[in-house]
Design a protein around this motif. Structure first.
Motif, PDB file in Angstrom:
ATOM      1  N   GLU A  90       0.832  -1.217   0.000  1.00  0.00           N
ATOM      2  CA  GLU A  90       0.000   0.000   0.000  1.00  0.00           C
ATOM      3  C   GLU A  90       0.860   1.257   0.000  1.00  0.00           C
ATOM      4  O   GLU A  90       0.558   2.232  -0.674  1.00  0.00           O
ATOM      5  CB  GLU A  90      -0.935   0.010   1.205  1.00  0.00           C
ATOM      6  CG  GLU A  90      -2.088  -0.946   1.092  1.00  0.00           C
ATOM      7  CD  GLU A  90      -3.050  -0.615  -0.037  1.00  0.00           C
ATOM      8  OE1 GLU A  90      -3.358   0.571  -0.254  1.00  0.00           O
ATOM      9  OE2 GLU A  90      -3.481  -1.557  -0.712  1.00  0.00           O
ATOM     10  N   ALA A 122      -1.946 -11.538  -5.499  1.00  0.00           N
ATOM     11  CA  ALA A 122      -3.286 -11.004  -5.263  1.00  0.00           C
ATOM     12  C   ALA A 122      -3.216  -9.660  -4.545  1.00  0.00           C
ATOM     13  O   ALA A 122      -3.950  -8.720  -4.894  1.00  0.00           O
ATOM     14  CB  ALA A 122      -4.115 -11.996  -4.450  1.00  0.00           C
ATOM     15  N   ILE A 123      -2.352  -9.555  -3.562  1.00  0.00           N
ATOM     16  CA  ILE A 123      -2.177  -8.291  -2.832  1.00  0.00           C
ATOM     17  C   ILE A 123      -1.716  -7.202  -3.786  1.00  0.00           C
ATOM     18  O   ILE A 123      -2.236  -6.083  -3.781  1.00  0.00           O
ATOM     19  CB  ILE A 123      -1.185  -8.472  -1.663  1.00  0.00           C
ATOM     20  CG1 ILE A 123      -1.810  -9.322  -0.562  1.00  0.00           C
ATOM     21  CG2 ILE A 123      -0.725  -7.129  -1.117  1.00  0.00           C
ATOM     22  CD1 ILE A 123      -0.823  -9.788   0.505  1.00  0.00           C
ATOM     23  N   SER A 126      -4.498  -6.196  -6.290  1.00  0.00           N
ATOM     24  CA  SER A 126      -5.518  -5.416  -5.597  1.00  0.00           C
ATOM     25  C   SER A 126      -5.055  -3.977  -5.374  1.00  0.00           C
ATOM     26  O   SER A 126      -5.813  -3.019  -5.589  1.00  0.00           O
ATOM     27  CB  SER A 126      -5.840  -6.081  -4.258  1.00  0.00           C
ATOM     28  OG  SER A 126      -6.734  -5.313  -3.524  1.00  0.00           O
ATOM     29  N   ALA A 129      -5.129  -2.083  -8.653  1.00  0.00           N
ATOM     30  CA  ALA A 129      -6.506  -1.759  -9.038  1.00  0.00           C
ATOM     31  C   ALA A 129      -7.028  -0.555  -8.257  1.00  0.00           C
ATOM     32  O   ALA A 129      -7.706   0.312  -8.824  1.00  0.00           O
ATOM     33  CB  ALA A 129      -7.416  -2.968  -8.810  1.00  0.00           C
ATOM     34  N   ARG A 130      -6.688  -0.454  -6.986  1.00  0.00           N
ATOM     35  CA  ARG A 130      -7.146   0.670  -6.170  1.00  0.00           C
ATOM     36  C   ARG A 130      -6.470   1.989  -6.569  1.00  0.00           C
ATOM     37  O   ARG A 130      -7.032   3.053  -6.359  1.00  0.00           O
ATOM     38  CB  ARG A 130      -6.870   0.413  -4.677  1.00  0.00           C
ATOM     39  CG  ARG A 130      -7.918  -0.459  -4.039  1.00  0.00           C
ATOM     40  CD  ARG A 130      -7.762  -0.477  -2.529  1.00  0.00           C
ATOM     41  NE  ARG A 130      -6.450  -0.904  -2.088  1.00  0.00           N
ATOM     42  CZ  ARG A 130      -6.009  -2.152  -2.077  1.00  0.00           C
ATOM     43  NH1 ARG A 130      -6.780  -3.121  -2.511  1.00  0.00           N
ATOM     44  NH2 ARG A 130      -4.811  -2.440  -1.627  1.00  0.00           N
TER      45      ARG A 130
END
Length: 134
Positions: A90, A122-123, A126, A129-130
Protein backbone atom coordinates in the motif's frame (compact mmCIF):
# COMPACT_ATOMS: atom_id res chain seq x y z
CA UNK A 1 15.42 -5.78 21.89
CA UNK A 2 12.12 -6.88 20.36
CA UNK A 3 9.68 -4.24 19.20
CA UNK A 4 5.90 -4.42 19.36
CA UNK A 5 3.89 -5.79 16.46
CA UNK A 6 2.48 -2.38 15.65
CA UNK A 7 5.88 -0.70 15.77
CA UNK A 8 7.23 -3.48 13.53
CA UNK A 9 4.51 -2.89 10.94
CA UNK A 10 5.20 0.84 10.97
CA UNK A 11 8.93 0.15 10.57
CA UNK A 12 8.19 -2.00 7.52
CA UNK A 13 6.02 0.73 5.99
CA UNK A 14 8.58 3.46 6.70
CA UNK A 15 11.43 1.42 5.23
CA UNK A 16 9.31 0.78 2.15
CA UNK A 17 8.55 4.48 1.78
CA UNK A 18 12.19 5.46 2.21
CA UNK A 19 13.57 2.88 -0.21
CA UNK A 20 13.50 5.34 -3.10
CA UNK A 21 15.71 7.92 -1.34
CA UNK A 22 13.16 9.75 0.72
CA UNK A 23 9.71 9.70 2.22
CA UNK A 24 7.19 11.95 0.53
CA UNK A 25 4.44 13.76 2.40
CA UNK A 26 1.95 11.63 0.49
CA UNK A 27 3.64 8.44 1.71
CA UNK A 28 3.54 9.72 5.29
CA UNK A 29 -0.14 10.52 4.87
CA UNK A 30 -0.81 7.00 3.59
CA UNK A 31 1.06 5.46 6.52
CA UNK A 32 -1.01 7.58 8.91
CA UNK A 33 -4.20 6.59 7.13
CA UNK A 34 -3.31 2.90 7.25
CA UNK A 35 -2.59 3.15 10.97
CA UNK A 36 -5.93 4.88 11.57
CA UNK A 37 -8.07 2.45 9.55
CA UNK A 38 -6.34 -0.93 9.88
CA UNK A 39 -7.72 -3.21 12.62
CA UNK A 40 -4.22 -4.39 13.50
CA UNK A 41 -3.58 -0.87 14.86
CA UNK A 42 -6.84 -0.67 16.84
CA UNK A 43 -5.18 0.06 20.19
CA UNK A 44 -2.19 2.00 18.83
CA UNK A 45 -1.60 5.45 20.34
CA UNK A 46 -1.57 7.74 17.28
CA UNK A 47 0.51 10.29 19.14
CA UNK A 48 3.38 7.77 18.97
CA UNK A 49 3.29 7.48 15.17
CA UNK A 50 5.85 10.18 14.50
CA UNK A 51 8.25 8.83 17.13
CA UNK A 52 7.96 5.26 15.82
CA UNK A 53 8.50 6.41 12.22
CA UNK A 54 11.53 8.46 13.25
CA UNK A 55 12.92 5.48 15.18
CA UNK A 56 12.65 3.39 12.00
CA UNK A 57 14.57 5.99 10.01
CA UNK A 58 17.20 6.37 12.75
CA UNK A 59 17.68 2.62 13.00
CA UNK A 60 17.98 2.32 9.23
CA UNK A 61 20.64 5.03 9.23
CA UNK A 62 22.59 3.51 12.12
CA UNK A 63 22.15 -0.25 11.76
CA UNK A 64 21.12 -0.64 8.14
CA UNK A 65 18.13 -1.88 6.22
CA UNK A 66 18.73 -5.55 6.95
CA UNK A 67 18.75 -4.99 10.71
CA UNK A 68 15.49 -3.02 10.58
CA UNK A 69 13.75 -5.62 8.45
CA UNK A 70 15.06 -8.53 10.51
CA UNK A 71 13.93 -6.98 13.79
CA UNK A 72 10.56 -5.92 12.40
CA UNK A 73 9.75 -9.24 10.76
CA UNK A 74 10.82 -11.13 13.89
CA UNK A 75 8.08 -9.22 15.75
CA UNK A 76 5.31 -10.09 13.28
CA UNK A 77 3.53 -13.38 13.97
CA UNK A 78 3.28 -15.75 10.98
CA UNK A 79 -0.50 -15.31 10.77
CA UNK A 80 0.05 -11.58 10.04
CA UNK A 81 2.81 -11.92 7.46
CA UNK A 82 0.36 -11.29 4.63
CA UNK A 83 -0.94 -8.22 6.48
CA UNK A 84 2.60 -6.87 6.83
CA UNK A 85 3.22 -7.39 3.12
CA UNK A 86 -0.10 -5.76 2.20
CA UNK A 87 0.77 -2.68 4.27
CA UNK A 88 4.17 -2.43 2.57
CA UNK A 89 2.57 -2.69 -0.87
CA UNK A 90 0.00 0.00 0.00
CA UNK A 91 2.83 2.39 0.82
CA UNK A 92 4.85 1.44 -2.26
CA UNK A 93 2.05 1.99 -4.76
CA UNK A 94 1.33 5.52 -3.54
CA UNK A 95 3.71 6.94 -6.12
CA UNK A 96 1.89 4.96 -8.85
CA UNK A 97 5.20 4.24 -10.60
CA UNK A 98 7.41 1.89 -8.62
CA UNK A 99 11.11 2.65 -8.98
CA UNK A 100 13.51 -0.28 -9.04
CA UNK A 101 14.54 0.37 -5.42
CA UNK A 102 10.98 -0.04 -4.14
CA UNK A 103 10.43 -3.16 -6.21
CA UNK A 104 13.62 -4.66 -4.79
CA UNK A 105 12.61 -3.76 -1.24
CA UNK A 106 9.16 -5.34 -1.71
CA UNK A 107 10.90 -8.45 -2.97
CA UNK A 108 13.09 -8.51 0.15
CA UNK A 109 10.08 -8.05 2.42
CA UNK A 110 8.11 -10.73 0.57
CA UNK A 111 10.96 -13.21 0.77
CA UNK A 112 11.62 -12.59 4.48
CA UNK A 113 7.95 -12.85 5.34
CA UNK A 114 7.71 -16.04 3.27
CA UNK A 115 4.26 -15.18 1.97
CA UNK A 116 2.86 -17.50 -0.69
CA UNK A 117 3.45 -16.19 -4.24
CA UNK A 118 -0.24 -16.41 -5.14
CA UNK A 119 -1.13 -14.36 -2.06
CA UNK A 120 1.48 -11.72 -2.86
CA UNK A 121 0.29 -11.55 -6.47
CA UNK A 122 -3.29 -11.00 -5.26
CA UNK A 123 -2.18 -8.29 -2.83
CA UNK A 124 -0.20 -6.53 -5.56
CA UNK A 125 -3.04 -6.77 -8.13
CA UNK A 126 -5.52 -5.42 -5.60
CA UNK A 127 -3.27 -2.47 -4.74
CA UNK A 128 -2.75 -1.65 -8.44
CA UNK A 129 -6.51 -1.76 -9.04
CA UNK A 130 -7.15 0.67 -6.17
CA UNK A 131 -4.56 3.15 -7.47
CA UNK A 132 -5.79 3.38 -11.06
CA UNK A 133 -7.07 6.74 -12.21
CA UNK A 134 -10.05 7.16 -14.46
Amino acid sequence: MAISLQDALIHIMVVTASSDEGISDHELDVIGSLVVRSPVFADFDLERLSAVANAAVDKTNSAGLDAVLNDAIASVPKRLHDTAYALAVEVAVVDVQLPQEELRLLEMVRDRLDVDRLVTAAIEASARARMRAA
